[in-house]
Design a protein around this motif. Structure first.
Motif, PDB file in Angstrom:
ATOM      1  N   LEU A 210       0.836  -1.206   0.000  1.00 32.45           N
ATOM      2  CA  LEU A 210       0.000   0.000   0.000  1.00 32.45           C
ATOM      3  C   LEU A 210       0.866   1.248   0.000  1.00 32.45           C
ATOM      4  O   LEU A 210       0.645   2.184  -0.786  1.00 32.45           O
ATOM      5  CB  LEU A 210      -0.930  -0.001   1.218  1.00 32.45           C
ATOM      6  N   HIS A 211       1.837   1.269   0.886  1.00 29.16           N
ATOM      7  CA  HIS A 211       2.691   2.453   0.985  1.00 29.16           C
ATOM      8  C   HIS A 211       3.610   2.591  -0.227  1.00 29.16           C
ATOM      9  O   HIS A 211       3.866   3.710  -0.684  1.00 29.16           O
ATOM     10  CB  HIS A 211       3.510   2.400   2.273  1.00 29.16           C
ATOM     11  N   TYR A 212       4.082   1.465  -0.756  1.00 24.48           N
ATOM     12  CA  TYR A 212       4.954   1.540  -1.940  1.00 24.48           C
ATOM     13  C   TYR A 212       4.196   2.104  -3.132  1.00 24.48           C
ATOM     14  O   TYR A 212       4.669   3.033  -3.797  1.00 24.48           O
ATOM     15  CB  TYR A 212       5.507   0.153  -2.278  1.00 24.48           C
ATOM     16  N   TYR A 213       3.010   1.553  -3.427  1.00 26.44           N
ATOM     17  CA  TYR A 213       2.235   2.038  -4.569  1.00 26.44           C
ATOM     18  C   TYR A 213       1.908   3.521  -4.416  1.00 26.44           C
ATOM     19  O   TYR A 213       2.020   4.295  -5.385  1.00 26.44           O
ATOM     20  CB  TYR A 213       0.927   1.244  -4.696  1.00 26.44           C
ATOM     21  N   TYR A 214       1.517   3.923  -3.225  1.00 26.96           N
ATOM     22  CA  TYR A 214       1.126   5.322  -3.014  1.00 26.96           C
ATOM     23  C   TYR A 214       2.338   6.253  -3.103  1.00 26.96           C
ATOM     24  O   TYR A 214       2.277   7.291  -3.774  1.00 26.96           O
ATOM     25  CB  TYR A 214       0.438   5.477  -1.660  1.00 26.96           C
ATOM     26  N   ASP A 215       3.433   5.889  -2.460  1.00 28.52           N
ATOM     27  CA  ASP A 215       4.629   6.730  -2.461  1.00 28.52           C
ATOM     28  C   ASP A 215       5.236   6.864  -3.852  1.00 28.52           C
ATOM     29  O   ASP A 215       5.826   7.894  -4.179  1.00 28.52           O
ATOM     30  CB  ASP A 215       5.685   6.166  -1.495  1.00 28.52           C
TER      31      ASP A 215
END
Length: 340
Positions: A210-215
């Motif tokens: 989740l954080h990788y895709y968003y960042d």
């Protein structure tokens, strides 16, 4: 057979310094032999030596990669050297590998008191299982590692899919258990979607993805991932995080349905206000008791906007003190609050 041929070629390679010209003259035959054995996923100490000596970067092909990916993590376990003294008289017939992250066990036959199990993770247990179903735990260092995987991984990783063990290896970090970057993100997604990965480990992968895709501003990948998450297995905290990311992506309808089904626990008041505002406008301010309750819960946390405040001013019924607080806030925004 291939065992005898492997012995002859390996013996030749072990004495390469004494007969370099002979090794060169047989190199083409050894390469052909190595490719055949890799495609059949044969492994032994002799074959591992041959693979190491004759497999160069330009020798590896896409069709070899899935087979080589399994061989790289295969070790040799000689049973009569490591079987516990407490073992019974039943004949040992299998070696069982249990990875901490996976719910599925992997079983490998014992042939001539030797087994070749595949181990992909740093967290695992090995067992010998006998013909009566008894199991005996083995030490993690009881086997011999046959190949050095780091040499070949860059050559084959783009051609390997559907191998959960291989994906598990690529997604392990040394300090933090799950480390995601552009090189392994697809493999981490494969783990997150796999039915044989334990939920406790999936949780770490989901959060990291989740954080990788968003960042990385990979919004389409993030939306696809959110739509395919099984919400029902998540903890309240994790559902709250998923809803938050849905709102960030503009997936208000999907997020609101999750909120309706599972409640507002662990959902930030700020996110709740955004969802309530969306639903109020979508329904053109139609009265909905559950929606009203969500608006007031956010209001009590000092979070509201003009839309949710107007909705409360028109519909809220509560204690005198609570109605007065809504009325005061509505007046601040010059919202019609005659009813209150």
């Amino acid at each position: 057979d291939y065992v005898k041929t492997a012995f002859l070629y390996a013996n030749l390679l072990r004495h390469e310094g004494e007969m370099p010209e002979m090794v060169r003259s047989y190199e083409r035959f050894m390469q052909h032999f190595a490719k055949e054995q890799i495609m059949q996923e044969h492994i032994s100490q002799d074959l591992a030596l041959i693979y190491k000596k004759v497999i160069h970067a330009d020798f590896v092909t896409a069709d070899m990669a899935p087979h080589l990916a399994r061989l790289l993590f295969t070790g040799e376990v000689i049973i009569n050297e490591i079987l516990p003294e407490t073992a019974g008289q039943a004949h040992p017939c299998e070696v069982v590998v249990v990875h901490n992250q996976l719910s599925q066990e992997f079983v490998y036959p014992i042939i001539n008191m030797t087994a070749y199990p595949q181990v992909y993770s740093e967290e695992y247990m090995l067992f010998v299982q006998d013909s009566e179903g008894n199991r005996y735990a083995l030490a993690e260092d009881c086997g011999t590692k046959l190949m050095t995987e780091s040499i070949y991984i860059p050559l084959i990783k783009d051609y390997v899919s559907g191998n959960i063990g291989f994906s598990l290896y690529l997604c392990q970090g040394k300090k933090h258990y799950v480390l995601i970057d552009e090189r392994n993100v697809d493999y981490c997604r494969e783990l997150a979607d796999s039915p044989i990965v334990r939920e406790i480990y999936k949780r770490e992968i989901r959060q990291a993805l989740l954080h990788y895709y968003y960042d990385q501003d990979k919004i389409s990948e993030l939306e696809d991932f959110l739509l395919n998450i099984h919400i029902e297995v998540l903890s309240m905290q994790d559902r709250g995080e998923v809803i938050d990311f849905m709102v960030r992506c503009g997936m208000y309808e999907e997020a609101y349905q999750v909120l309706l089904t599972y409640g507002i626990e662990h959902i930030s008041a700020k996110t709740s206000v955004k969802l309530c505002s969306f639903k109020i406008l979508q329904t053109e301010y139609a009265y909905d008791e559950q929606l009203l309750n969500h608006c007031f819960a956010a209001f009590k946390a000092s979070k509201y906007d003009v839309i949710t405040l107007a909705y409360l001013a028109a519909n809220f019924r509560g204690l005198t003190k609570e109605m007065r607080n809504v009325w005061k806030a509505a007046n601040t925004f010059e919202i019609e609050s005659y009813y209150l």
